[in-house]
Design an enzyme around this catalytic site. Structure first.
Site, PDB file in Angstrom:
ATOM      1  N   GLY A  19       0.780  -1.195  -0.118  1.00  0.00           N
ATOM      2  CA  GLY A  19       0.039  -0.067  -0.174  1.00  0.00           C
ATOM      3  C   GLY A  19       0.771   1.504   0.013  1.00  0.00           C
ATOM      4  N   GLY A  22      -0.827   4.462  -1.313  1.00  0.00           N
ATOM      5  CA  GLY A  22      -1.981   4.923  -0.535  1.00  0.00           C
ATOM      6  C   GLY A  22      -1.448   6.047   0.466  1.00  0.00           C
ATOM      7  CB  VAL A  24      -1.178   4.733   5.553  1.00  0.00           C
ATOM      8  CG1 VAL A  24      -0.124   4.207   6.646  1.00  0.00           C
ATOM      9  CG2 VAL A  24      -2.447   4.941   6.335  1.00  0.00           C
ATOM     10  CE1 TYR A 144     -10.204  -1.750   5.221  1.00  0.00           C
ATOM     11  CE2 TYR A 144     -10.876  -0.957   7.399  1.00  0.00           C
ATOM     12  CZ  TYR A 144     -10.083  -0.845   6.364  1.00  0.00           C
ATOM     13  OH  TYR A 144      -9.029  -0.480   6.572  1.00  0.00           O
ATOM     14  CE  LYS A 148      -7.375  -3.079   7.326  1.00  0.00           C
ATOM     15  NZ  LYS A 148      -6.027  -3.147   6.767  1.00  0.00           N
ATOM     16  CG  HIS A 188     -11.328   7.661   5.278  1.00  0.00           C
ATOM     17  ND1 HIS A 188     -10.388   7.429   4.718  1.00  0.00           N
ATOM     18  CD2 HIS A 188     -11.689   6.378   5.758  1.00  0.00           C
ATOM     19  CE1 HIS A 188      -9.970   5.995   4.709  1.00  0.00           C
ATOM     20  NE2 HIS A 188     -10.899   5.323   5.214  1.00  0.00           N
ATOM     21  CD1 TRP A 211     -24.986  13.375   5.098  1.00  0.00           C
ATOM     22  CD2 TRP A 211     -24.507  10.958   5.027  1.00  0.00           C
ATOM     23  NE1 TRP A 211     -24.960  12.624   3.666  1.00  0.00           N
ATOM     24  CE2 TRP A 211     -24.849  11.394   3.939  1.00  0.00           C
ATOM     25  CE3 TRP A 211     -24.121   9.680   5.530  1.00  0.00           C
ATOM     26  CZ2 TRP A 211     -24.505  10.271   2.748  1.00  0.00           C
ATOM     27  CZ3 TRP A 211     -24.199   8.850   4.528  1.00  0.00           C
ATOM     28  CH2 TRP A 211     -24.425   9.041   3.155  1.00  0.00           C
ATOM     29  NE  ARG A 218     -17.013   8.184  13.591  1.00  0.00           N
ATOM     30  CZ  ARG A 218     -18.073   7.740  14.366  1.00  0.00           C
ATOM     31  NH1 ARG A 218     -18.397   8.159  15.586  1.00  0.00           N
ATOM     32  NH2 ARG A 218     -18.941   7.326  13.659  1.00  0.00           N
TER      33      ARG A 218
END
Length: 319
Positions: A19, A22, A24, A144, A148, A188, A211, A218
């Site tokens: 990855g 990506g 990260v 997901y 994980k 995200h 929403w 968070r």
């Protein structure tokens, strides 16, 4: 094969970073500590991680000193709900192939990156590592999360059978930062909010929709801080526990995040709420006592991190 080899790299050995293109992965490659490693970053064309045989062959051929596994299919609530099959199937396959490929090739050190979605939906906050698998998962990203959990458990089982193998899992809180995705359907929360409020400012809109009622809380960490944590863990892998949260230890409401982004961007409109939309877990705050006990802490505060992320967004818009 594409290889990221910073100037003067290699004194700590060879690192395979899955990855690596990506968010990260790119932040890890940009971090100053990356210069201490010879980092392999194969493209998906060069190495298909859903192909078990190809992944095993790659591990045997390259013989990395450590694997950092950050690859996978990722996305927000909308993406997870739209394609749960792929989020479960692809991520299970990728995690299994990377971990077992490394194990079969004799790799003794591996850092597996998980996600706080692996915690039960009703788990009390802050979320402690011993709460994993103690209750039902959040339905909006269950596929997901299950993938994980499989990868995390696989690392633990390998450690149980062979304690000398350092196969450890880090569980980051929610992330944002440079190299993130800003599209409405594959991003995200925070990058999506940045794109949404930027568009509202450009269009002269007076309102932006949130929403839910915005009360869900968070915890978000700048991706550059996670990169620092991963590279720190790679050096100190024997000292870290088998599973460890990585976070900032503080959370905010969705409404507060929207307002903070608006302040950074300079948009002065009002927010409305669509109470018919899903919002996921009401709260996700990591217990960071394990990382704190080992002496690691993030360095970038929320406002500075959002300013850096917005700057990256603008640079990408203009390129």
């Amino acid at each position: 094969m594409t290889v990221c080899v910073p100037q003067g790299a290699g004194q700590r050995g060879k690192m395979l970073l899955t990855g690596g293109r990506g968010m990260v992965g790119r932040n890890i490659r940009e971090h100053p500590l990356a210069q201490e490693w010879h980092i392999l970053v194969p493209t998906s064309d060069e190495l298909d991680l859903t192909d078990a045989a190809a992944t095993a062959d790659y591990m045997r051929d390259e013989q990395p000193d450590i694997v950092v596994h950050s690859a996978g299919q990722v996305g927000g609530i909308q993406a997870n709900m739209a394609d749960p099959v792929a989020f479960l199937d692809r991520n299970v396959a990728i995690g299994r192939n990377v971990i077992m490929g490394a194990h079969g090739a004799g790799v003794t050190r591996l850092i597996n990156l998980a996600s706080t979605c692996i915690y039960p939906r009703e788990a009390p906050n802050p979320l402690r590592e011993d709460m994993i698998l103690t209750g039902p998962l959040e339905p909006t990203n269950e596929g997901y999360a299950l993938a994980k959990i499989v990868a995390l458990r696989l690392c633990q089982y390998i450690r149980q059978q062979t304690p000398t193998l350092m196969y450890k899992t880090l569980v980051p809180c929610n992330l944002y930062g440079r190299h993130d995705k800003f599209g409405a359907h594959n991003s995200h929360m925070l990058p999506a909010v940045i794109a949404k409020i930027h568009a509202a400012r450009e269009a002269g809109d007076s309102t932006v929709e949130i929403w839910g009622d915005g009360s869900a809380r968070r915890e978000f960490m700048y991706a550059g801080d996670l990169a620092a944590a991963v590279l720190w863990a790679a050096i100190n892998i024997e000292a870290i526990p088998d599973v460890m949260n990585i976070g900032v230890g503080k959370d905010y409401t969705i409404n507060e995040y929207y307002q903070a982004v608006a302040d950074v961007i300079g948009w002065t409109g009002a927010f409305t709420h669509d109470l018919s939309k899903p919002v996921g877990m009401q709260r996700k705050l990591c217990d960071i006592s394990r990382q704190t006990a080992l002496g690691w802490a993030p360095q970038i505060d929320l406002r500075d991190g959002m300013a850096l992320t917005y700057q990256f967004f603008l640079e990408r818009q203009s390129s």
